[in-house]
Design an enzyme around this catalytic site. Structure first.
Site, PDB file in Angstrom:
ATOM      1  N   CYS A   3       0.855  -1.206   0.000  1.00  0.00           N
ATOM      2  CA  CYS A   3       0.000   0.000   0.000  1.00  0.00           C
ATOM      3  C   CYS A   3       0.883   1.246   0.000  1.00  0.00           C
ATOM      4  CB  CYS A   3      -0.972  -0.012   1.169  1.00  0.00           C
ATOM      5  SG  CYS A   3      -0.232  -0.282   2.795  1.00  0.00           S
ATOM      6  N   SER A  55       5.034   4.316   5.910  1.00  0.00           N
ATOM      7  CA  SER A  55       3.754   4.957   5.581  1.00  0.00           C
ATOM      8  C   SER A  55       2.755   4.914   6.739  1.00  0.00           C
ATOM      9  CB  SER A  55       3.140   4.371   4.306  1.00  0.00           C
ATOM     10  OG  SER A  55       2.921   3.011   4.419  1.00  0.00           O
ATOM     11  N   SER A  66       3.324  -2.261   4.023  1.00  0.00           N
ATOM     12  CA  SER A  66       3.234  -0.812   3.840  1.00  0.00           C
ATOM     13  C   SER A  66       4.439  -0.311   3.058  1.00  0.00           C
ATOM     14  CB  SER A  66       3.205  -0.104   5.197  1.00  0.00           C
ATOM     15  OG  SER A  66       4.492  -0.131   5.792  1.00  0.00           O
ATOM     16  N   ASP A  67       4.270   0.785   2.336  1.00  0.00           N
ATOM     17  CA  ASP A  67       5.450   1.469   1.829  1.00  0.00           C
ATOM     18  C   ASP A  67       6.220   1.958   3.046  1.00  0.00           C
ATOM     19  OD1 ASP A  67       7.339   2.602   0.199  1.00  0.00           O
ATOM     20  OD2 ASP A  67       5.912   3.625  -1.098  1.00  0.00           O
ATOM     21  N   CYS A  68       7.513   2.243   2.867  1.00  0.00           N
ATOM     22  CA  CYS A  68       8.371   2.403   4.029  1.00  0.00           C
ATOM     23  C   CYS A  68       8.008   3.634   4.861  1.00  0.00           C
ATOM     24  CB  CYS A  68       9.823   2.416   3.591  1.00  0.00           C
ATOM     25  SG  CYS A  68      10.241   0.783   2.936  1.00  0.00           S
TER      26      CYS A  68
END
Length: 782
Positions: A277, A314, A310-312
């Site tokens: 995401c 996020s 998750s994107d880093c």
């Protein structure tokens, strides 16, 4: 289409024998260096259930490879405390030594080759580099699905080889399948372009190449891929609007018609092990905190067999930057309750236990998250003990940067390069008639520029200058000190061009102009590049070939309309062998077959269209022209699918229906009222398909590959696309030969459009099918 297409016989024996011999010697030298390395110092891979370190593990159910994955995961989860479970919902996962589970780093990258961008992968003297393929946007321009898969297979082989010597992980956060919606986007280079079908085909095939085991066992994974960034993510940093604060306002129609299809295909067709995401909000909700998008769609509708990451940072972003929750515990709880399994970053590691203690989160939700994470590692063999005794256990440094892998990198670049302009008699150049070649431009002798971002360390580089010099004598003038080209050295460049038999200008941009966290603000070549190009062309003695190296497109109408500029090539960021591939095309050793995967707009487009407007469809009331070839109503420099060949090709329709009838039940409402569409989920519409057969003829003297596109213009209902891609096939055609190309068109799937509520409808009435210059009228009735 057969896999033999990657290495098409168009290459034949026309490559200069000297350069082939040199390449062969270099490859042998590299191989001997690798094979002679001392393996006594080889670090070991990270894995659980090592009976040599902890004999007790043989009694644990989760270490029993003969049990079903579900049973093994359940056994493991019930042995863990809450604090131990939380160790496994962050990317730098902790260890539980009492159970024989070591630390594991989830974050590795493999966008177009094994990359050392993530902490999970590193290069050392043992494996100093890996095969670096073209940046994705250029590979996508090949429109060759078997090539997409072949590259994935090589990347996963090299990844496994590096894992076996302790240099890489097993989980790779690639590919990026976002739609290249706006030409200014700094990360457009990482994507397969602007079309949902091409992006879907690229994503699912690259994932298959990465993940599928040699024995085809779908319960096992070679490595685990991840499709990102979910969803409607394509603003990084434009005029002060950044991805950490951007709220993408997206209609349901655009969501289901444009942004979601690649992710759906990645999960359903590619069986991907993970979805990531994104940072942005979509319609007011952070994607990593949206239960409808995560638990509802990915896990619920599409039945993801894997984990959501998750994107880093996020989760940290939606708490600290977007202020979506009041407390960090609420942020941790809403992320996990929404369906997030793994946090790239440390936020969930810090706040999940408190969220459980405060009653915001049930421990069972944490169990669900770690269950999905562990199940992925089980499928990878991480809990099966010594990897050397597993199917890929014999891979090692000798299997990285092999001659075959490096040749595929060169072939991928050749297949993607797009010929946009070619005045008669200009290209290909004759390596015997051309005695001297002027090579000019800031990208003419670059190395790292060619591999784009999310890159690794390549096996070696062949620059454009090196590639061209292998065929003819060259004179090199940089012309600009860098791509910004604040001050061009025009006189030196003009002198070289005036005395050479032909001139190649290698221009464009690099990561200083487009990259992650940095979007462009215009579509012009930077600085004095246009001046340098124009002035050199004026005085050049022979043909002038303009080569554009970039991810996104440009307004190069000045060059397109300049008769002195005889040819234009777009070469993306062509990877480690980019210079060799460029020379292969310029000298006719390879017949160009790439097609643009995105539209090139005029500068006026960005002057009036804000990057933050997510609407795909035009709005005549305010002059908004829409986006991508499917909806855009304005002028273009070049459009999606553009690309020339050294041959002339013709298409002839052999078989296609003029009428398709959809049978409906007797009491269907459309029998008694005037219907413009019917639901694409109708039982009568399912399994309704027809064939289209085309004869494609190569009328020229050059053998080569050719992409056949099948487009459709549907009836004008529900703001339907002006034109959309139904299918594509890449075929190899020897000179003066022909081939029959077959398409199967599924009425429900291919002839449907998405309505304003996100539902698929089959439009009744006249559909116009397009192939090349051919148009065929098809009536769809009930």
């Amino acid at each position: 289409m057969t896999s033999s297409l990657f290495f098409s016989s168009v290459f034949e024996n026309r490559v200069p024998k000297v350069s082939v011999f040199l390449c062969f010697l270099i490859s042998l030298h590299c191989s001997s260096l690798i094979s002679n390395r001392v393996f006594a110092q080889t670090p070991s891979p990270v894995f659980a259930c090592d009976a040599t370190k902890n004999p007790e593990v043989s009694s644990y159910g989760f270490c029993n490879a003969s049990l079903p994955t579900e049973a093994r995961v359940a056994d493991l989860v019930k042995r863990l405390t809450l604090q131990e479970k939380i160790l496994f919902i962050v990317n730098s996962a902790g260890s539980v030594s009492r159970l024989g589970i070591p630390k594991y780093e989830w974050w590795s990258e493999a966008l177009h080759g094994v990359s050392n961008v993530g902490p999970g992968t590193k290069f050392t003297s043992l494996v100093p580099g890996a095969t670096s393929f073209p940046q994705v946007i250029l590979t996508a321009a090949s429109f060759n699905t078997s090539l997409f898969q072949a590259i994935g297979k090589v990347v996963s082989t090299e990844a496994r080889a590096m894992y076996n010597v302790g240099l890489a992980g097993l989980t790779y956060w690639s590919p990026n399948i976002n739609i290249f919606r706006d030409p200014r986007w700094g990360r457009g280079q990482e994507t397969p372009g602007e079309d949902p079908l091409l992006s879907s085909k690229y994503g699912s095939n690259y994932v298959k190449g990465l993940q599928q085991t040699d024995d085809g066992d779908s319960s096992r994974l070679k490595v685990a891929a991840c499709c990102k960034h979910y969803t409607a993510y394509d603003v990084d940093n434009w005029k002060g609007v950044d991805r950490y604060h951007f709220n993408a306002v997206v209609t349901q129609q655009d969501m289901d018609d444009t942004f979601q299809p690649p992710f759906k295909s990645c999960v359903l067709d590619g069986n991907v092990a993970s979805v990531m995401c994104s940072y942005n909000k979509v319609n007011g909700k952070p994607t990593c905190a949206d239960p409808d998008l995560l638990a509802g769609v990915i896990r619920g509708q599409w039945k993801l067999n894997g984990y959501i990451v998750s994107d880093c940072d996020s989760v940290d972003v939606f708490f600290n930057s977007q202020h979506y929750t009041k407390t960090p515990e609420e942020a941790a709880a809403i992320a996990i309750n929404s369906g997030l399994d793994l946090n790239c970053g440390s936020f969930l590691g810090q706040h999940t236990e408190a969220a459980v203690k405060q009653g915001l989160l049930n421990e069972s939700a944490v169990d669900n998250a770690v269950t999905n994470n562990f199940a992925t590692l089980m499928r990878l063999g991480f809990f099966d003990g010594d990897p050397s005794k597993q199917p890929y256990g014999k891979l090692g440094p000798k299997d990285v940067c092999t001659p075959e892998h490096q040749e595929l990198a060169r072939e991928a670049a050749r297949q993607g390069i797009v010929l946009l302009k070619n005045t008669a008699g200009s290209l290909p150049l004759s390596p015997t008639a051309i005695k001297t070649l002027a090579v000019i431009g800031p990208n003419a002798n670059v190395t790292k520029t060619m591999i784009g971002n999310y890159e690794g360390i390549p096996c070696k580089y062949t620059t454009p200058l090196q590639g061209l010099t292998a065929s003819v004598a060259t004179t090199y003038v940089a012309g600009c000190s860098n791509v910004a080209c604040a001050s061009a050295q025009v006189d030196d460049a003009k002198k070289a061009a005036a005395s050479a038999d032909a001139t190649v200008l290698v221009m464009g941009i690099d990561q200083s102009q487009e990259r992650e966290s940095f979007d462009r603000v215009d579509l012009l070549l930077p600085g004095q590049q246009p001046l340098l190009i124009t002035e050199v062309a004026k005085v050049a003695k022979g043909p002038v070939i303009l080569v554009i190296m970039s991810g996104g497109g440009f307004d190069i109408s000045f060059a397109k309309n300049d008769s002195k500029i005889t040819s234009i090539l777009w070469v993306g960021y062509p990877g480690q062998a980019g210079g060799a591939a460029i020379a292969d095309v310029i000298f006719g050793y390879y017949n160009p077959s790439g097609r643009l995967p995105m539209t090139w707009y005029p500068q006026a487009y960005v002057d009036k269209v804000p990057m933050t407007n997510m609407n795909m469809r035009p709005d005549p009331s305010n002059g908004y022209p829409g986006r991508t070839y499917r909806f855009y109503t304005g002028p273009t420099i070049y459009t999606f699918g553009d690309g020339l060949s050294y041959s002339t090709l013709s298409h002839k329709l052999v078989k296609a229906p003029h009428l398709v009838s959809i049978p409906l039940e007797e009491n269907h409402v459309c029998h008694s009222s005037d219907c413009k569409t019917i639901d694409a989920v109708e039982q009568s519409c399912k399994n309704l398909a027809f064939d289209i057969h085309l004869r494609v003829q190569n009328m020229g003297k050059y053998s080569g590959s050719h992409t056949v596109f099948l487009f459709s213009t549907p009836p004008s209902v529900h703001n339907s696309p002006r034109k959309h891609l139904l299918g594509f096939e890449k075929v190899f055609l020897p000179a003066k030969s022909q081939s029959l190309v077959r398409f199967k068109v599924d009425v429900c799937k291919d002839l449907s459009v998405v309505d304003e509520l996100g539902s698929r409808k089959v439009a009744l009435g006249q559909h116009i099918l397009h192939v090349g210059d051919l148009k065929h009228s098809l009536s769809v009735r009930i």
